[in-house]
Write a protein that holds these residues in place. Structure first.
Motif, PDB file in Angstrom:
ATOM      1  N   PRO A  27       0.797  -1.229   0.000  1.00  0.00           N
ATOM      2  CA  PRO A  27       0.000   0.000   0.000  1.00  0.00           C
ATOM      3  C   PRO A  27       0.836   1.290   0.000  1.00  0.00           C
ATOM      4  O   PRO A  27       0.366   2.327  -0.457  1.00  0.00           O
ATOM      5  CB  PRO A  27      -0.831  -0.108   1.277  1.00  0.00           C
ATOM      6  N   ASN A  28       2.063   1.231   0.487  1.00  0.00           N
ATOM      7  CA  ASN A  28       2.866   2.453   0.591  1.00  0.00           C
ATOM      8  C   ASN A  28       3.667   2.779  -0.666  1.00  0.00           C
ATOM      9  O   ASN A  28       3.973   3.945  -0.910  1.00  0.00           O
ATOM     10  CB  ASN A  28       3.829   2.352   1.780  1.00  0.00           C
ATOM     11  N   ASP A  29       4.016   1.779  -1.462  1.00  0.00           N
ATOM     12  CA  ASP A  29       4.872   2.064  -2.614  1.00  0.00           C
ATOM     13  C   ASP A  29       4.290   1.613  -3.955  1.00  0.00           C
ATOM     14  O   ASP A  29       5.006   1.511  -4.947  1.00  0.00           O
ATOM     15  CB  ASP A  29       6.254   1.440  -2.425  1.00  0.00           C
ATOM     16  N   PHE A  30       2.995   1.341  -4.012  1.00  0.00           N
ATOM     17  CA  PHE A  30       2.389   0.955  -5.288  1.00  0.00           C
ATOM     18  C   PHE A  30       1.413   2.026  -5.724  1.00  0.00           C
ATOM     19  O   PHE A  30       0.663   2.525  -4.906  1.00  0.00           O
ATOM     20  CB  PHE A  30       1.653  -0.383  -5.179  1.00  0.00           C
ATOM     21  N   PRO A  31       1.332   2.423  -6.943  1.00  0.00           N
ATOM     22  CA  PRO A  31       2.100   1.960  -8.077  1.00  0.00           C
ATOM     23  C   PRO A  31       3.446   2.652  -8.218  1.00  0.00           C
ATOM     24  O   PRO A  31       4.263   2.223  -9.039  1.00  0.00           O
ATOM     25  CB  PRO A  31       1.209   2.243  -9.273  1.00  0.00           C
ATOM     26  N   GLY A  32       3.686   3.715  -7.464  1.00  0.00           N
ATOM     27  CA  GLY A  32       5.013   4.345  -7.483  1.00  0.00           C
ATOM     28  C   GLY A  32       5.443   4.742  -8.877  1.00  0.00           C
ATOM     29  O   GLY A  32       4.746   5.462  -9.578  1.00  0.00           O
ATOM     30  N   LYS A  33       6.592   4.229  -9.314  1.00  0.00           N
ATOM     31  CA  LYS A  33       7.120   4.603 -10.625  1.00  0.00           C
ATOM     32  C   LYS A  33       6.331   3.959 -11.767  1.00  0.00           C
ATOM     33  O   LYS A  33       6.506   4.317 -12.920  1.00  0.00           O
ATOM     34  CB  LYS A  33       8.596   4.235 -10.724  1.00  0.00           C
ATOM     35  N   PHE A  34       5.444   3.006 -11.450  1.00  0.00           N
ATOM     36  CA  PHE A  34       4.637   2.343 -12.479  1.00  0.00           C
ATOM     37  C   PHE A  34       3.278   3.012 -12.697  1.00  0.00           C
ATOM     38  O   PHE A  34       2.450   2.507 -13.451  1.00  0.00           O
ATOM     39  CB  PHE A  34       4.419   0.871 -12.116  1.00  0.00           C
ATOM     40  N   THR A  35       3.051   4.160 -12.056  1.00  0.00           N
ATOM     41  CA  THR A  35       1.773   4.849 -12.195  1.00  0.00           C
ATOM     42  C   THR A  35       1.392   5.094 -13.655  1.00  0.00           C
ATOM     43  O   THR A  35       0.270   4.778 -14.049  1.00  0.00           O
ATOM     44  CB  THR A  35       1.775   6.173 -11.402  1.00  0.00           C
ATOM     45  N   PRO A  36       2.260   5.669 -14.486  1.00  0.00           N
ATOM     46  CA  PRO A  36       1.863   5.903 -15.887  1.00  0.00           C
ATOM     47  C   PRO A  36       1.502   4.603 -16.621  1.00  0.00           C
ATOM     48  O   PRO A  36       0.545   4.577 -17.397  1.00  0.00           O
ATOM     49  CB  PRO A  36       3.091   6.544 -16.519  1.00  0.00           C
ATOM     50  N   LEU A  37       2.235   3.531 -16.346  1.00  0.00           N
ATOM     51  CA  LEU A  37       1.954   2.251 -16.997  1.00  0.00           C
ATOM     52  C   LEU A  37       0.592   1.710 -16.573  1.00  0.00           C
ATOM     53  O   LEU A  37      -0.207   1.286 -17.416  1.00  0.00           O
ATOM     54  CB  LEU A  37       3.046   1.231 -16.671  1.00  0.00           C
ATOM     55  N   VAL A  38       0.309   1.742 -15.285  1.00  0.00           N
ATOM     56  CA  VAL A  38      -0.966   1.243 -14.768  1.00  0.00           C
ATOM     57  C   VAL A  38      -2.126   2.060 -15.342  1.00  0.00           C
ATOM     58  O   VAL A  38      -3.132   1.501 -15.791  1.00  0.00           O
ATOM     59  CB  VAL A  38      -0.976   1.259 -13.220  1.00  0.00           C
ATOM     60  N   VAL A  39      -1.976   3.366 -15.356  1.00  0.00           N
ATOM     61  CA  VAL A  39      -3.032   4.236 -15.882  1.00  0.00           C
ATOM     62  C   VAL A  39      -3.239   3.994 -17.371  1.00  0.00           C
ATOM     63  O   VAL A  39      -4.369   3.855 -17.844  1.00  0.00           O
ATOM     64  CB  VAL A  39      -2.710   5.725 -15.596  1.00  0.00           C
ATOM     65  N   MET A  40      -2.159   3.916 -18.130  1.00  0.00           N
ATOM     66  CA  MET A  40      -2.268   3.713 -19.581  1.00  0.00           C
ATOM     67  C   MET A  40      -2.876   2.343 -19.918  1.00  0.00           C
ATOM     68  O   MET A  40      -3.696   2.235 -20.827  1.00  0.00           O
ATOM     69  CB  MET A  40      -0.907   3.870 -20.263  1.00  0.00           C
ATOM     70  N   LEU A  41      -2.492   1.299 -19.195  1.00  0.00           N
ATOM     71  CA  LEU A  41      -3.090  -0.021 -19.429  1.00  0.00           C
ATOM     72  C   LEU A  41      -4.579  -0.009 -19.099  1.00  0.00           C
ATOM     73  O   LEU A  41      -5.388  -0.583 -19.836  1.00  0.00           O
ATOM     74  CB  LEU A  41      -2.377  -1.089 -18.603  1.00  0.00           C
ATOM     75  N   GLY A  42      -4.949   0.637 -18.026  1.00  0.00           N
ATOM     76  CA  GLY A  42      -6.368   0.739 -17.665  1.00  0.00           C
ATOM     77  C   GLY A  42      -7.166   1.479 -18.724  1.00  0.00           C
ATOM     78  O   GLY A  42      -8.254   1.049 -19.125  1.00  0.00           O
ATOM     79  N   ILE A  43      -6.623   2.589 -19.206  1.00  0.00           N
ATOM     80  CA  ILE A  43      -7.302   3.357 -20.257  1.00  0.00           C
ATOM     81  C   ILE A  43      -7.378   2.549 -21.549  1.00  0.00           C
ATOM     82  O   ILE A  43      -8.419   2.519 -22.216  1.00  0.00           O
ATOM     83  CB  ILE A  43      -6.588   4.704 -20.481  1.00  0.00           C
ATOM     84  N   ALA A  44      -6.303   1.859 -21.907  1.00  0.00           N
ATOM     85  CA  ALA A  44      -6.289   1.056 -23.142  1.00  0.00           C
ATOM     86  C   ALA A  44      -7.321  -0.066 -23.077  1.00  0.00           C
ATOM     87  O   ALA A  44      -8.065  -0.285 -24.045  1.00  0.00           O
ATOM     88  CB  ALA A  44      -4.896   0.491 -23.379  1.00  0.00           C
ATOM     89  N   PHE A  45      -7.380  -0.776 -21.964  1.00  0.00           N
ATOM     90  CA  PHE A  45      -8.390  -1.830 -21.817  1.00  0.00           C
ATOM     91  C   PHE A  45      -9.795  -1.246 -21.906  1.00  0.00           C
ATOM     92  O   PHE A  45     -10.683  -1.807 -22.550  1.00  0.00           O
ATOM     93  CB  PHE A  45      -8.231  -2.566 -20.478  1.00  0.00           C
ATOM     94  N   GLY A  46     -10.005  -0.134 -21.242  1.00  0.00           N
ATOM     95  CA  GLY A  46     -11.330   0.491 -21.257  1.00  0.00           C
ATOM     96  C   GLY A  46     -11.754   0.931 -22.650  1.00  0.00           C
ATOM     97  O   GLY A  46     -12.880   0.654 -23.082  1.00  0.00           O
ATOM     98  N   ILE A  47     -10.872   1.591 -23.373  1.00  0.00           N
ATOM     99  CA  ILE A  47     -11.194   2.066 -24.720  1.00  0.00           C
ATOM    100  C   ILE A  47     -11.424   0.885 -25.665  1.00  0.00           C
ATOM    101  O   ILE A  47     -12.378   0.873 -26.450  1.00  0.00           O
ATOM    102  CB  ILE A  47     -10.086   2.988 -25.252  1.00  0.00           C
ATOM    103  N   ALA A  48     -10.567  -0.117 -25.601  1.00  0.00           N
ATOM    104  CA  ALA A  48     -10.715  -1.275 -26.484  1.00  0.00           C
ATOM    105  C   ALA A  48     -12.017  -2.018 -26.209  1.00  0.00           C
ATOM    106  O   ALA A  48     -12.742  -2.399 -27.138  1.00  0.00           O
ATOM    107  CB  ALA A  48      -9.519  -2.214 -26.327  1.00  0.00           C
ATOM    108  N   THR A  49     -12.347  -2.219 -24.950  1.00  0.00           N
ATOM    109  CA  THR A  49     -13.587  -2.905 -24.591  1.00  0.00           C
ATOM    110  C   THR A  49     -14.789  -2.114 -25.076  1.00  0.00           C
ATOM    111  O   THR A  49     -15.714  -2.661 -25.688  1.00  0.00           O
ATOM    112  CB  THR A  49     -13.658  -3.122 -23.069  1.00  0.00           C
ATOM    113  N   PHE A  50     -14.800  -0.814 -24.846  1.00  0.00           N
ATOM    114  CA  PHE A  50     -15.913   0.029 -25.292  1.00  0.00           C
ATOM    115  C   PHE A  50     -16.031   0.016 -26.811  1.00  0.00           C
ATOM    116  O   PHE A  50     -17.137  -0.015 -27.353  1.00  0.00           O
ATOM    117  CB  PHE A  50     -15.730   1.461 -24.785  1.00  0.00           C
ATOM    118  N   ALA A  51     -14.909   0.025 -27.515  1.00  0.00           N
ATOM    119  CA  ALA A  51     -14.939   0.017 -28.983  1.00  0.00           C
ATOM    120  C   ALA A  51     -15.609  -1.248 -29.510  1.00  0.00           C
ATOM    121  O   ALA A  51     -16.410  -1.179 -30.449  1.00  0.00           O
ATOM    122  CB  ALA A  51     -13.525   0.133 -29.540  1.00  0.00           C
ATOM    123  N   PHE A  52     -15.319  -2.398 -28.913  1.00  0.00           N
ATOM    124  CA  PHE A  52     -15.955  -3.628 -29.370  1.00  0.00           C
ATOM    125  C   PHE A  52     -17.421  -3.673 -28.991  1.00  0.00           C
ATOM    126  O   PHE A  52     -18.240  -4.220 -29.739  1.00  0.00           O
ATOM    127  CB  PHE A  52     -15.208  -4.859 -28.848  1.00  0.00           C
TER     128      PHE A  52
END
Length: 93
Positions: A27-52
């Motif tokens: 809980p104290n160090d996540f996502p830390g330096k992986f924040t942009p990756l986590v956010v981008m993967l979440g957005i990509a999954f969301g957009i792709a799912t909505f598109a289909f």
């Protein structure tokens, strides 16, 4: 027709579970330096799912419109005027 949607939906769900489990374990160090990756993967999954979902919905509407047009043309050719009301139903006066 909806197979890509189901695959993406399962992937999106698994992604959410993995992010949640990692977040609860660290809980104290996540996502830390992986924040942009986590956010981008979440957005990509969301957009792709909505598109289909959007594409599948449009295809379903097009299919039903085509079926209705074919049915209307067939009825016009045969001169059929069969009522779509249930037997015994009356039109409002």
């Amino acid at each position: 027709m909806f197979t890509p949607y189901y695959i993406l939906a399962v992937g999106f769900g698994l992604f959410a579970v993995v992010v949640s489990v990692i977040g609860m374990k660290r809980p104290n160090d996540f996502p830390g330096k992986f924040t942009p990756l986590v956010v981008m993967l979440g957005i990509a999954f969301g957009i792709a799912t909505f598109a289909f979902v959007w594409r599948g919905g449009e295809a379903e509407v097009d299919r039903r419109a085509k079926e209705d047009a074919e049915k209307a043309q067939k009825e016009a050719e045969t001169g059929s005027t069969k009522s779509t009301l249930p037997e015994g139903a009356k039109l409002p006066s």
